[in-house]
Design a protein around this motif. Sequence first.
Motif, PDB file in Angstrom:
ATOM      1  N   GLY B 120       0.817  -1.228   0.000  1.00 35.70           N
ATOM      2  CA  GLY B 120       0.000   0.000   0.000  1.00 35.70           C
ATOM      3  C   GLY B 120       0.840   1.263   0.000  1.00 35.70           C
ATOM      4  N   LYS B 349      -0.174   1.647  10.450  1.00 32.27           N
ATOM      5  CA  LYS B 349      -1.411   2.414  10.237  1.00 32.27           C
ATOM      6  C   LYS B 349      -2.300   2.332  11.479  1.00 32.27           C
ATOM      7  CE  LYS B 349      -2.946   0.712   6.218  1.00 32.27           C
ATOM      8  NZ  LYS B 349      -3.646   0.580   4.923  1.00 32.27           N
ATOM      9  N   TYR B 353      -3.696   5.362  13.839  1.00 38.79           N
ATOM     10  CA  TYR B 353      -5.130   5.571  14.111  1.00 38.79           C
ATOM     11  C   TYR B 353      -5.397   5.566  15.616  1.00 38.79           C
ATOM     12  CZ  TYR B 353      -6.799   5.097   9.240  1.00 38.79           C
ATOM     13  OH  TYR B 353      -7.061   5.300   7.916  1.00 38.79           O
ATOM     14  N   ASN B 356      -5.109   8.627  17.391  1.00 39.67           N
ATOM     15  CA  ASN B 356      -6.019   9.649  16.896  1.00 39.67           C
ATOM     16  C   ASN B 356      -5.362  10.541  15.833  1.00 39.67           C
ATOM     17  OD1 ASN B 356      -8.600  10.671  16.800  1.00 39.67           O
ATOM     18  ND2 ASN B 356      -8.181  12.275  18.319  1.00 39.67           N
ATOM     19  N   TYR B 357      -4.499   9.939  15.063  1.00 40.18           N
ATOM     20  CA  TYR B 357      -3.906  10.599  13.894  1.00 40.18           C
ATOM     21  C   TYR B 357      -4.256   9.777  12.665  1.00 40.18           C
ATOM     22  CZ  TYR B 357      -1.270  14.270  16.199  1.00 40.18           C
ATOM     23  OH  TYR B 357      -0.923  15.404  16.888  1.00 40.18           O
ATOM     24  N   GLN B 358      -3.994  10.365  11.508  1.00 35.41           N
ATOM     25  CA  GLN B 358      -4.386   9.690  10.285  1.00 35.41           C
ATOM     26  C   GLN B 358      -3.183   9.326   9.412  1.00 35.41           C
ATOM     27  OE1 GLN B 358      -7.931   9.985   7.842  1.00 35.41           O
ATOM     28  NE2 GLN B 358      -6.927  11.795   7.044  1.00 35.41           N
ATOM     29  N   PRO B 359      -3.020   8.048   9.082  1.00 37.44           N
ATOM     30  CA  PRO B 359      -1.937   7.692   8.165  1.00 37.44           C
ATOM     31  C   PRO B 359      -2.312   8.091   6.738  1.00 37.44           C
ATOM     32  CG  PRO B 359      -3.230   5.754   8.719  1.00 37.44           C
ATOM     33  CD  PRO B 359      -3.818   6.887   9.506  1.00 37.44           C
ATOM     34  N   VAL B 360      -1.375   8.699   6.045  1.00 40.36           N
ATOM     35  CA  VAL B 360      -1.615   9.085   4.647  1.00 40.36           C
ATOM     36  C   VAL B 360      -0.599   8.322   3.801  1.00 40.36           C
ATOM     37  CG1 VAL B 360      -1.477  10.989   2.990  1.00 40.36           C
ATOM     38  CG2 VAL B 360      -2.506  11.364   5.242  1.00 40.36           C
ATOM     39  N   LEU B 361      -1.102   7.467   2.936  1.00 42.38           N
ATOM     40  CA  LEU B 361      -0.207   6.686   2.092  1.00 42.38           C
ATOM     41  C   LEU B 361       0.202   7.482   0.862  1.00 42.38           C
ATOM     42  CD1 LEU B 361       0.533   3.786   2.936  1.00 42.38           C
ATOM     43  CD2 LEU B 361      -1.708   4.349   3.776  1.00 42.38           C
TER      44      LEU B 361
END
Lengths: 257, 370
Positions: B120, B349, B353, B356-361
């Motif tokens: 991914g 990932k 999460y 409370n953060y967001q993984p951006v691929l």
Amino acid sequence: MSKDILKIAGLELESRILIGSGKFSNNALIPKIIEASGAQTITVAVRRFDFDNPNENILSYITKGINIMPNTSGARNSQEAVTIARLAREALKTDLIKIEIINDNKYLLPDNYETARACETLAKDGFKVFPYMNADLPSARDMQNAGAAAIMPLGAPIGTNKGLQTKAMIKILIEEIDLPIIVDAGLGKPSDACQSMEMGCAAIMANTAISSSENPILMAEAFKDAVNAGRKGFLAKLGTISNKAQASSPLTNFLRN
Amino acid sequence: MSFYDYKQQYKNIDFEKFAKTVCAEQIKTILNKDEISEFDFLALLSPAALDFIEPMAQKAADIALKHFGKAIVLFAPLYASNFCINNCAYCGFSTRNDIERKILNLDEVEENAKIVSGFGIRHILLLTGESAVKTSMDYLKSCVKILKRYFDAVDIEIYPLTEDGYKELGEAGVEGLTVFQETYNEDLYKILHTKGAKANYRFRLETCERAGRAGYRNLNIGALLGLDDFSRELFFTGIHAKFLQKNFPSSDIGVSFPRIRKAEGGYQPRTVIADSNLVQAIAAIRLFVHRIGITISTRENNDLRRNLIGLGITKMSAASNTQVGGYAKKGNTKGQFEISDSASVKEVKDMIYQKNYQPVLKDWMQMNGR
């Protein structure tokens, strides 16, 4: 009162708030933010379109029926913005495009000259162009002449939550430009949004103020209320503000004698 | 003016003496400022500032949140070759080490690219040792062209090139560069790098300027922490980042804080950088430069990486393998250094999460040829 509709780029919007999408802790928040803010339009950076990772793809989370306005985040000149806009159209079959051309990665201030150039190319190519710009009248005129659908001046440098620092310049744009003025960037508080609407902006765009709040959903709702209040204030026409009490000894009474 | 000349104005600072003058009141005053000077920054790197590590971290996290939101971009490294003409005392690829040398042929590059993209991952960092003979410009261009078929962003961490070299690789699709100065201390640098092209301190120091002039979007710097005094290295890292930001406004400036890891050759670091110092570095540089990318690699262990997320990290590597071609064939060569976090992309990932953060691929797009 008849419905207050914002007609813009072929859209008829009841909501005068646009929201950004790139700074949330979880994409799953997006539908809730859309609902709480009442927004009918959301901007998404083309660079974040991720069809290979559906769980991380912002586009998977946008409520049906909401207008997606791609933005050209990452473009450093008009040529790159045009390329990114075309990628967006290919991927989403939309003519909406928010132009962001940034050559300054410290303050993220937009490059008005390159933005006007991109407006011209993209408008000719059938795009509905929403340029993000530094509040400046001659540049706004260039963008209007180039075929922009609206003008999106910044209230303060993006991400600063500093409010309407460019108020005087935005007032001039409202007066002189025939397109809807949408304040973008810098609005940190609901009251900033309210003030923008009272002045006569057609809409506002909010991102950091909502996403950096401890309760983004409640903040989205606060922005909705503020935008509505400000808009109603504008429609009702604000009373004039007097700095002095009425003079008790008028200076021109003698003219009536 | 190049950074080499610019940094001369700071050459007479007595870092040890300065650190002794810093007091608590001074740190409190600094923490109330919106913009801090270079000497405020240096004060934040002193032992006295460690008593204020929590308010420093809070303020840094707040600034990062406004600039970058709650998003963390993931990437993976791909080691194409460990042939190297340098003898860096701390590196597993040094000529001093009798290790198996390997260079991936283009089929193997593709095989590894396929595997990593299957995780991914959309952002890749291509790494090699320093050998313009084994990993020639033509070879690098061929690698980049293959990688562009599998990834949206290709950055490089290879030996320093000339401006024309960067342009050539830029045309092939490279848009970002990572280069560690290792140490900003010129005298120490010369002791650690006695041989090979890397012996030229100035040429390495000015690498980002050449890449910046070649139009690279991402310029990522760092000092290898442990080689020299902590506050001195961090001070120059911060000054360097600010210099690059001012001179190359259309590039994103990033910084890494690699701490020396155990590697082939058994090098013993001069100073041990504690976790608290790493946090201090991350917070101090954020207060000084505000809009700066911060990368934490798998050199650091999973627990620490998890705890650092909230501090304003913007980029993390995931599922890294530092062996040449290590994604396809496990355990066939020695890595450049030992990795500490072997979590999979999915695990990284999930960890992000959970914080409370967001993984951006994917945070970039293919624009070439359009």
